[in-house]
Motif scaffolding. Structure first.
Motif, short mmCIF file in Angstrom:
data_model
loop_
_atom_site.label_atom_id
_atom_site.label_comp_id
_atom_site.label_asym_id
_atom_site.label_seq_id
_atom_site.Cartn_x
_atom_site.Cartn_y
_atom_site.Cartn_z
N GLN A 68 -15.02 11.88 -2.70
CA GLN A 68 -15.91 10.85 -3.22
C GLN A 68 -16.92 10.54 -2.12
O GLN A 68 -16.56 10.55 -0.93
CB GLN A 68 -15.13 9.58 -3.56
N ILE A 69 -18.17 10.28 -2.48
CA ILE A 69 -19.20 9.93 -1.51
C ILE A 69 -19.85 8.62 -1.94
O ILE A 69 -20.06 8.39 -3.13
CB ILE A 69 -20.25 11.06 -1.37
N TYR A 70 -20.09 7.76 -0.97
CA TYR A 70 -20.72 6.46 -1.20
C TYR A 70 -21.91 6.33 -0.27
O TYR A 70 -21.80 6.60 0.93
CB TYR A 70 -19.72 5.32 -0.93
N ILE A 71 -23.05 5.92 -0.82
CA ILE A 71 -24.28 5.76 -0.04
C ILE A 71 -24.55 4.26 0.12
O ILE A 71 -24.63 3.54 -0.88
CB ILE A 71 -25.50 6.40 -0.77
N TYR A 72 -24.68 3.82 1.37
CA TYR A 72 -24.90 2.40 1.66
C TYR A 72 -26.26 2.19 2.32
O TYR A 72 -26.65 2.96 3.21
CB TYR A 72 -23.82 1.87 2.60
N LEU A 73 -26.96 1.15 1.89
CA LEU A 73 -28.21 0.75 2.53
C LEU A 73 -27.90 0.07 3.86
O LEU A 73 -26.75 -0.31 4.13
CB LEU A 73 -28.99 -0.19 1.62
N GLN A 74 -28.93 -0.14 4.68
CA GLN A 74 -28.73 -0.76 5.99
C GLN A 74 -28.16 -2.18 5.88
O GLN A 74 -27.46 -2.63 6.77
CB GLN A 74 -30.04 -0.81 6.76
N ASN A 75 -28.43 -2.87 4.77
CA ASN A 75 -27.91 -4.23 4.60
C ASN A 75 -26.47 -4.24 4.10
O ASN A 75 -25.90 -5.29 3.84
CB ASN A 75 -28.80 -5.04 3.66
N GLY A 76 -25.85 -3.05 3.95
CA GLY A 76 -24.46 -2.95 3.56
C GLY A 76 -24.22 -2.83 2.07
O GLY A 76 -23.08 -2.64 1.63
N LEU A 77 -25.28 -2.93 1.26
CA LEU A 77 -25.12 -2.82 -0.20
C LEU A 77 -24.91 -1.37 -0.61
O LEU A 77 -25.55 -0.46 -0.08
CB LEU A 77 -26.35 -3.38 -0.91
N LEU A 78 -24.04 -1.17 -1.59
CA LEU A 78 -23.81 0.16 -2.14
C LEU A 78 -25.03 0.57 -2.95
O LEU A 78 -25.43 -0.11 -3.88
CB LEU A 78 -22.56 0.17 -3.02
N PHE A 79 -25.64 1.71 -2.59
CA PHE A 79 -26.82 2.22 -3.29
C PHE A 79 -26.41 3.16 -4.42
O PHE A 79 -26.96 3.11 -5.51
CB PHE A 79 -27.73 2.96 -2.30
N ASP A 80 -25.44 4.03 -4.14
CA ASP A 80 -25.02 5.01 -5.14
C ASP A 80 -23.67 5.60 -4.72
O ASP A 80 -23.21 5.42 -3.60
CB ASP A 80 -26.05 6.13 -5.26
N GLU A 81 -23.06 6.30 -5.67
CA GLU A 81 -21.80 6.98 -5.39
C GLU A 81 -21.72 8.22 -6.24
O GLU A 81 -22.46 8.38 -7.21
CB GLU A 81 -20.62 6.06 -5.64
N GLY A 82 -20.81 9.11 -5.87
CA GLY A 82 -20.64 10.34 -6.62
C GLY A 82 -19.58 11.21 -5.99
O GLY A 82 -18.62 10.70 -5.39
N THR A 83 -19.78 12.52 -6.10
CA THR A 83 -18.82 13.47 -5.54
C THR A 83 -19.56 14.46 -4.65
O THR A 83 -20.78 14.60 -4.73
CB THR A 83 -18.08 14.25 -6.64
N CYS A 84 -18.79 15.13 -3.80
CA CYS A 84 -19.36 16.13 -2.92
C CYS A 84 -18.28 17.13 -2.53
O CYS A 84 -17.10 16.94 -2.83
CB CYS A 84 -19.96 15.48 -1.68
N LEU A 85 -18.69 18.19 -1.86
CA LEU A 85 -17.77 19.17 -1.33
C LEU A 85 -17.94 19.16 0.19
O LEU A 85 -19.03 19.40 0.70
CB LEU A 85 -18.10 20.57 -1.87
N ILE A 86 -16.86 18.84 0.89
CA ILE A 86 -16.91 18.89 2.35
C ILE A 86 -16.57 20.32 2.74
O ILE A 86 -15.46 20.80 2.51
CB ILE A 86 -15.94 17.88 2.98
N GLN A 87 -17.56 21.01 3.29
CA GLN A 87 -17.42 22.42 3.65
C GLN A 87 -16.66 22.61 4.96
O GLN A 87 -15.86 23.52 5.09
CB GLN A 87 -18.80 23.08 3.80
N ASN A 88 -16.99 21.75 5.93
CA ASN A 88 -16.29 21.82 7.21
C ASN A 88 -16.24 20.44 7.83
O ASN A 88 -17.00 19.55 7.46
CB ASN A 88 -16.90 22.87 8.14
N LEU A 89 -15.31 20.27 8.77
CA LEU A 89 -14.99 18.95 9.28
C LEU A 89 -14.62 19.05 10.76
O LEU A 89 -13.98 20.01 11.17
CB LEU A 89 -13.80 18.40 8.48
N SER A 90 -15.04 18.06 11.53
CA SER A 90 -14.64 17.94 12.93
C SER A 90 -14.47 16.46 13.24
O SER A 90 -14.80 15.61 12.41
CB SER A 90 -15.69 18.56 13.85
N PRO A 91 -13.97 16.11 14.42
CA PRO A 91 -13.83 14.69 14.75
C PRO A 91 -15.14 13.91 14.77
O PRO A 91 -15.13 12.70 14.64
CB PRO A 91 -13.20 14.71 16.15
N ASP A 92 -16.28 14.61 14.91
CA ASP A 92 -17.54 13.88 14.97
C ASP A 92 -18.50 14.15 13.82
O ASP A 92 -19.59 13.61 13.78
CB ASP A 92 -18.24 14.09 16.31
N GLY A 93 -18.10 14.97 12.83
CA GLY A 93 -19.02 15.19 11.73
C GLY A 93 -18.52 16.18 10.69
O GLY A 93 -17.40 16.67 10.77
#
Length: 128
Positions: A40-65
């Motif tokens: 699940q992916i959630y997009i937040y504006l700088q003021n902390g409000l939820l802008f949008d949400e949806g799905t995604c595929l995480i292709q690769n992962l590390s401790p920093d990104g």
């Protein structure tokens, strides 16, 4: 005319230098592990409000990104202003992992995606 061309070439060189410096600023510190898992992916504006949400595929992962592709949002758009993201993995060996971060690179090779730099991790260890 020659002076205008030299001026434009100088501006182009300066712009390329600035872009190269920004790219180096986001160089990975850790090797990424290839995982290919839906989240699940959630997009937040700088003021902390939820802008949008949806799905995604995480292709690769590390401790920093992560590299995130196949992004499908309800609004089908990212905000114009700076934003942050949160991911929740609900399947596989990383199920229960949540991460928050900022986009550092965008791509669209037919599968909308981005590189994300994390600033926070959470792990839900509760029993299902």
């Amino acid at each position: 005319m020659l002076e205008v061309i030299r001026s434009e070439a100088s501006i182009a060189e300066e712009t390329a230098s600035v872009l190269a410096e920004k790219k180096r600023a986001y160089k990975r510190k850790y090797k990424r592990q290839h995982i290919k898992v839906r989240a699940q992916i959630y997009i937040y504006l700088q003021n902390g409000l939820l802008f949008d949400e949806g799905t995604c595929l995480i292709q690769n992962l590390s401790p920093d990104g992560a590299l995130v592709t196949h992004i499908a949002l309800k609004r089908e758009a990212f905000p114009i202003d700076p934003f942050s993201l949160k991911f929740k993995i609900t399947q596989g060996e990383f199920s229960g992992l949540s991460a928050s971060g900022d986009p550092v690179r965008f791509m669209n090779n037919g599968k909308l995606g981005m590189g994300v730099h994390f600033h926070e991790f959470e792990m839900d260890v509760s029993e299902p």
